[in-house]
Design a protein around this motif. Sequence first.
Motif, PDB file in Angstrom:
ATOM      1  N   LEU A 508      11.896  54.950  79.580  1.00  0.00           N
ATOM      2  CA  LEU A 508      11.428  53.609  79.249  1.00  0.00           C
ATOM      3  C   LEU A 508      11.868  53.249  77.835  1.00  0.00           C
ATOM      4  CD1 LEU A 508       7.808  53.860  80.721  1.00  0.00           C
ATOM      5  CD2 LEU A 508       9.806  52.794  81.779  1.00  0.00           C
ATOM      6  N   VAL A 509      11.753  51.952  77.510  1.00  0.00           N
ATOM      7  CA  VAL A 509      12.236  51.480  76.210  1.00  0.00           C
ATOM      8  C   VAL A 509      11.533  52.182  75.060  1.00  0.00           C
ATOM      9  CG1 VAL A 509      12.383  49.488  74.664  1.00  0.00           C
ATOM     10  CG2 VAL A 509      12.974  49.233  77.070  1.00  0.00           C
ATOM     11  N   TYR A 510      10.202  52.342  75.151  1.00  0.00           N
ATOM     12  CA  TYR A 510       9.478  52.964  74.044  1.00  0.00           C
ATOM     13  C   TYR A 510       9.876  54.435  73.887  1.00  0.00           C
ATOM     14  CZ  TYR A 510       6.125  55.695  76.841  1.00  0.00           C
ATOM     15  OH  TYR A 510       5.546  56.607  77.659  1.00  0.00           O
ATOM     16  N   GLU A 511      10.206  55.099  75.016  1.00  0.00           N
ATOM     17  CA  GLU A 511      10.639  56.494  74.940  1.00  0.00           C
ATOM     18  C   GLU A 511      12.001  56.607  74.266  1.00  0.00           C
ATOM     19  OE1 GLU A 511       8.681  58.587  78.851  1.00  0.00           O
ATOM     20  OE2 GLU A 511      10.327  57.174  79.186  1.00  0.00           O
ATOM     21  N   VAL A 512      12.887  55.683  74.604  1.00  0.00           N
ATOM     22  CA  VAL A 512      14.209  55.673  73.979  1.00  0.00           C
ATOM     23  C   VAL A 512      14.086  55.404  72.484  1.00  0.00           C
ATOM     24  CG1 VAL A 512      16.407  54.437  73.832  1.00  0.00           C
ATOM     25  CG2 VAL A 512      15.443  55.022  76.069  1.00  0.00           C
ATOM     26  N   ALA A 513      13.229  54.442  72.113  1.00  0.00           N
ATOM     27  CA  ALA A 513      13.030  54.112  70.701  1.00  0.00           C
ATOM     28  C   ALA A 513      12.602  55.346  69.916  1.00  0.00           C
ATOM     29  CB  ALA A 513      11.997  52.996  70.562  1.00  0.00           C
ATOM     30  N   GLU A 514      11.628  56.091  70.449  1.00  0.00           N
ATOM     31  CA  GLU A 514      11.155  57.299  69.767  1.00  0.00           C
ATOM     32  C   GLU A 514      12.255  58.364  69.720  1.00  0.00           C
ATOM     33  OE1 GLU A 514       7.606  58.653  71.621  1.00  0.00           O
ATOM     34  OE2 GLU A 514       6.360  57.032  70.814  1.00  0.00           O
ATOM     35  N   LYS A 515      13.050  58.421  70.785  1.00  0.00           N
ATOM     36  CA  LYS A 515      14.096  59.437  70.879  1.00  0.00           C
ATOM     37  C   LYS A 515      15.168  59.253  69.804  1.00  0.00           C
ATOM     38  CE  LYS A 515      15.562  62.852  73.693  1.00  0.00           C
ATOM     39  NZ  LYS A 515      14.738  64.008  74.065  1.00  0.00           N
ATOM     40  N   VAL A 516      15.372  58.005  69.373  1.00  0.00           N
ATOM     41  CA  VAL A 516      16.412  57.755  68.373  1.00  0.00           C
ATOM     42  C   VAL A 516      15.838  57.475  66.988  1.00  0.00           C
ATOM     43  CG1 VAL A 516      18.060  56.923  70.078  1.00  0.00           C
ATOM     44  CG2 VAL A 516      16.573  55.283  68.910  1.00  0.00           C
ATOM     45  N   GLY A 517      14.531  57.714  66.807  1.00  0.00           N
ATOM     46  CA  GLY A 517      13.966  57.654  65.459  1.00  0.00           C
ATOM     47  C   GLY A 517      13.167  56.423  65.106  1.00  0.00           C
ATOM     48  N   TYR A 518      12.777  55.598  66.105  1.00  0.00           N
ATOM     49  CA  TYR A 518      11.993  54.400  65.811  1.00  0.00           C
ATOM     50  C   TYR A 518      10.632  54.476  66.499  1.00  0.00           C
ATOM     51  CZ  TYR A 518      16.382  52.379  64.184  1.00  0.00           C
ATOM     52  OH  TYR A 518      17.548  52.141  63.507  1.00  0.00           O
ATOM     53  N   LYS A 519       9.573  54.436  65.703  1.00  0.00           N
ATOM     54  CA  LYS A 519       8.226  54.440  66.269  1.00  0.00           C
ATOM     55  C   LYS A 519       7.717  53.028  66.521  1.00  0.00           C
ATOM     56  CE  LYS A 519       7.028  58.841  64.110  1.00  0.00           C
ATOM     57  NZ  LYS A 519       6.142  59.567  63.170  1.00  0.00           N
ATOM     58  N   ASN A 520       8.276  52.068  65.819  1.00  0.00           N
ATOM     59  CA  ASN A 520       7.906  50.660  65.988  1.00  0.00           C
ATOM     60  C   ASN A 520       8.844  50.041  67.020  1.00  0.00           C
ATOM     61  OD1 ASN A 520       7.664  47.823  65.705  1.00  0.00           O
ATOM     62  ND2 ASN A 520       6.860  48.069  63.636  1.00  0.00           N
ATOM     63  N   VAL A 521       8.342  49.868  68.258  1.00  0.00           N
ATOM     64  CA  VAL A 521       9.188  49.400  69.359  1.00  0.00           C
ATOM     65  C   VAL A 521       9.688  47.965  69.147  1.00  0.00           C
ATOM     66  CG1 VAL A 521       9.311  49.012  71.860  1.00  0.00           C
ATOM     67  CG2 VAL A 521       8.076  50.986  70.966  1.00  0.00           C
ATOM     68  N   PRO A 522       8.828  47.002  68.718  1.00  0.00           N
ATOM     69  CA  PRO A 522       9.337  45.648  68.471  1.00  0.00           C
ATOM     70  C   PRO A 522      10.475  45.629  67.439  1.00  0.00           C
ATOM     71  CG  PRO A 522       6.948  45.618  68.547  1.00  0.00           C
ATOM     72  CD  PRO A 522       7.350  47.053  68.561  1.00  0.00           C
ATOM     73  N   TYR A 523      10.338  46.440  66.391  1.00  0.00           N
ATOM     74  CA  TYR A 523      11.396  46.505  65.375  1.00  0.00           C
ATOM     75  C   TYR A 523      12.677  47.070  65.984  1.00  0.00           C
ATOM     76  CZ  TYR A 523      13.905  47.939  61.153  1.00  0.00           C
ATOM     77  OH  TYR A 523      14.851  48.119  60.178  1.00  0.00           O
ATOM     78  N   PHE A 524      12.524  48.102  66.814  1.00  0.00           N
ATOM     79  CA  PHE A 524      13.678  48.684  67.508  1.00  0.00           C
ATOM     80  C   PHE A 524      14.362  47.639  68.385  1.00  0.00           C
ATOM     81  CE2 PHE A 524      14.939  50.367  71.700  1.00  0.00           C
ATOM     82  CZ  PHE A 524      16.094  51.043  71.330  1.00  0.00           C
ATOM     83  N   SER A 525      13.568  46.862  69.131  1.00  0.00           N
ATOM     84  CA  SER A 525      14.129  45.849  70.024  1.00  0.00           C
ATOM     85  C   SER A 525      14.877  44.777  69.243  1.00  0.00           C
ATOM     86  CB  SER A 525      13.015  45.214  70.859  1.00  0.00           C
ATOM     87  OG  SER A 525      12.366  46.189  71.662  1.00  0.00           O
ATOM     88  N   THR A 526      14.322  44.403  68.089  1.00  0.00           N
ATOM     89  CA  THR A 526      14.983  43.397  67.244  1.00  0.00           C
ATOM     90  C   THR A 526      16.335  43.908  66.748  1.00  0.00           C
ATOM     91  OG1 THR A 526      12.834  42.544  66.514  1.00  0.00           O
ATOM     92  CG2 THR A 526      14.750  41.995  65.159  1.00  0.00           C
ATOM     93  N   LEU A 527      16.362  45.158  66.260  1.00  0.00           N
ATOM     94  CA  LEU A 527      17.615  45.743  65.792  1.00  0.00           C
ATOM     95  C   LEU A 527      18.621  45.858  66.929  1.00  0.00           C
ATOM     96  CD1 LEU A 527      16.544  48.682  63.433  1.00  0.00           C
ATOM     97  CD2 LEU A 527      17.706  46.580  62.779  1.00  0.00           C
ATOM     98  N   PHE A 528      18.137  46.278  68.085  1.00  0.00           N
ATOM     99  CA  PHE A 528      19.012  46.479  69.234  1.00  0.00           C
ATOM    100  C   PHE A 528      19.704  45.170  69.619  1.00  0.00           C
ATOM    101  CE2 PHE A 528      20.300  47.100  73.582  1.00  0.00           C
ATOM    102  CZ  PHE A 528      20.679  48.435  73.634  1.00  0.00           C
ATOM    103  N   LYS A 529      18.929  44.078  69.672  1.00  0.00           N
ATOM    104  CA  LYS A 529      19.505  42.786  70.041  1.00  0.00           C
ATOM    105  C   LYS A 529      20.465  42.288  68.967  1.00  0.00           C
ATOM    106  CE  LYS A 529      18.451  38.192  71.764  1.00  0.00           C
ATOM    107  NZ  LYS A 529      17.411  37.235  72.198  1.00  0.00           N
ATOM    108  N   LYS A 530      20.114  42.537  67.696  1.00  0.00           N
ATOM    109  CA  LYS A 530      20.961  42.084  66.596  1.00  0.00           C
ATOM    110  C   LYS A 530      22.338  42.750  66.651  1.00  0.00           C
ATOM    111  CE  LYS A 530      21.142  41.931  61.518  1.00  0.00           C
ATOM    112  NZ  LYS A 530      20.433  42.301  60.266  1.00  0.00           N
TER     113      LYS A 530
END
Length: 541
Positions: A508-530
Amino acid sequence: MWKIAIVDDERQVLQGMKRAIPWEQLSAEWAGEALNGADGLKMIRETEPDIIITDIYMPSMNGLDMIEQLRKEGYDGKIIILSGYSDFEYARQALRYNVSDYVSKPISVPTLKRILSKVVEELTEEEVKRIKQGEVEQKLRLYEPFIEKEWVRSAVVGTLEGTYRSPDSLPYPYRYWSECNHIAIGIDTVRDVRASQLPLTDWNLFRFAISNISCEVARKIFAAIEYTELHSSRAVLIVHPQPEKSHGELEDRLKELGMKLIDSVKCYVKLQIRVGIGEMKQEWTKIPDSTEEAFRAIDSRTQRFVPNYEMYWYEREAKGNKNQQSVTLFPVKFYVELAGAIKSSQEEEAKTLVEEQVKLLENQKAITPEYIQMQAGEVWGVFNYSLYEAGILLDDLFPNDLIAKELILLTDPVQLGEWLCSKISVICRSRQLRGNSKHRQVVDFMTHYIHEHYAEDITLAELSEKIYISRNHLSIIFKNITGETFNNYLTRVRIEKARELLLERNMLVYEVAEKVGYKNVPYFSTLFKKITGMNPTDLIR
């Protein structure tokens, strides 16, 4: 081969496990068995299996107590609990002991194979990571001599950042600095006719020879020494004298050292050197003051230590002598900082350093054209040597005869500053400097480290502590070589890895975020889209 051990009080279960496990498919082998926790503990200590399959309820010692004891002893292998009791409290305790899986009996053969395959895959990934980490550590060990050399030079001339000047920040080989005295001995090779005619490659061979001679001579007189080269013709020898019986005894030893240095260099490499001795400092953070004093003594040449020897002693009263115009107007720290700026292609920083020193020259009285030309020659020597260290010959950018003609036209500080700044622009904008700098070795280490540790909370400050290069300087080097900042590069690596994981559609998205070093999922999603132009969820639909 992965070793598997089974602990269960039912012999039928033990035998069934042996038959059901696909040993060859898993590249595994039987490590041992036990019928209770106490025997299991002993067997595991002896065989050190990679995987343990254990029951909970057993005589003598239950499975959870056995696991708890193993973890206390540092066992970090994989543990699978196979129990006849589906109790939430047991499962909760198992999680606390970092158990890989908790399965209720009876278990089917396909389920057993699936669980073991997953655990073996985790072990394989961890082994690969350990091997890669070992390679990184090996590279770091290979890099350590360069790191230590740079650290000593920074400590000697005073360019260490504040965080590196505390007693706790002393590298292990130099911890003894906090318990002894320190004296800087400046060594300046005289640019006589013979020395001036040496090509740069030969000049550096002679510098190497002088360093070997200096260290060999000094170690016969002082037990603890360090030697570091500065710019072009100058180097510093740091001695750490033990408490002497008298001041006279220390003075005699310093005289002996200076005379032997001058005689040995003249005898073996046919070059002349001048020696300056700074004042003794009790704190290692004051070594740069002693270094500056040593070269002021050389430049002033008023306090000769020994007749007929170019060896000079720094005395405070000499500092105020109005008749000496030769007190170092361009200090040692300036030369080292300028060399660093040139090697890392920092044009503005290099120009600022020059402009600051030129302003000091403008405030001096009776500055002669000869003195201006001498300072220009010294700085040009710094450029030559620092670029040679970066793998570049300055002759390829500026013909020697042209520089000689330009030097004799310099008559005042303003001309000196303009001339130096113009040369700095050409050097720093040269593709040769940007492409061939030895700082690429540093950046290679940094990028390799990022790719291995992107999931961790790594920072530029952390890396700067590993290689004893200041955070700001490391940031500059990284940007020059890669064309992007450290944080941008780290983010790009993390997002690219996240994209790969999302495309596998196993997480899941939150699992991937944690796997690559991001605990804040909304912040991860923002970076990913950017960076990618799409939302993470778009890849897993």
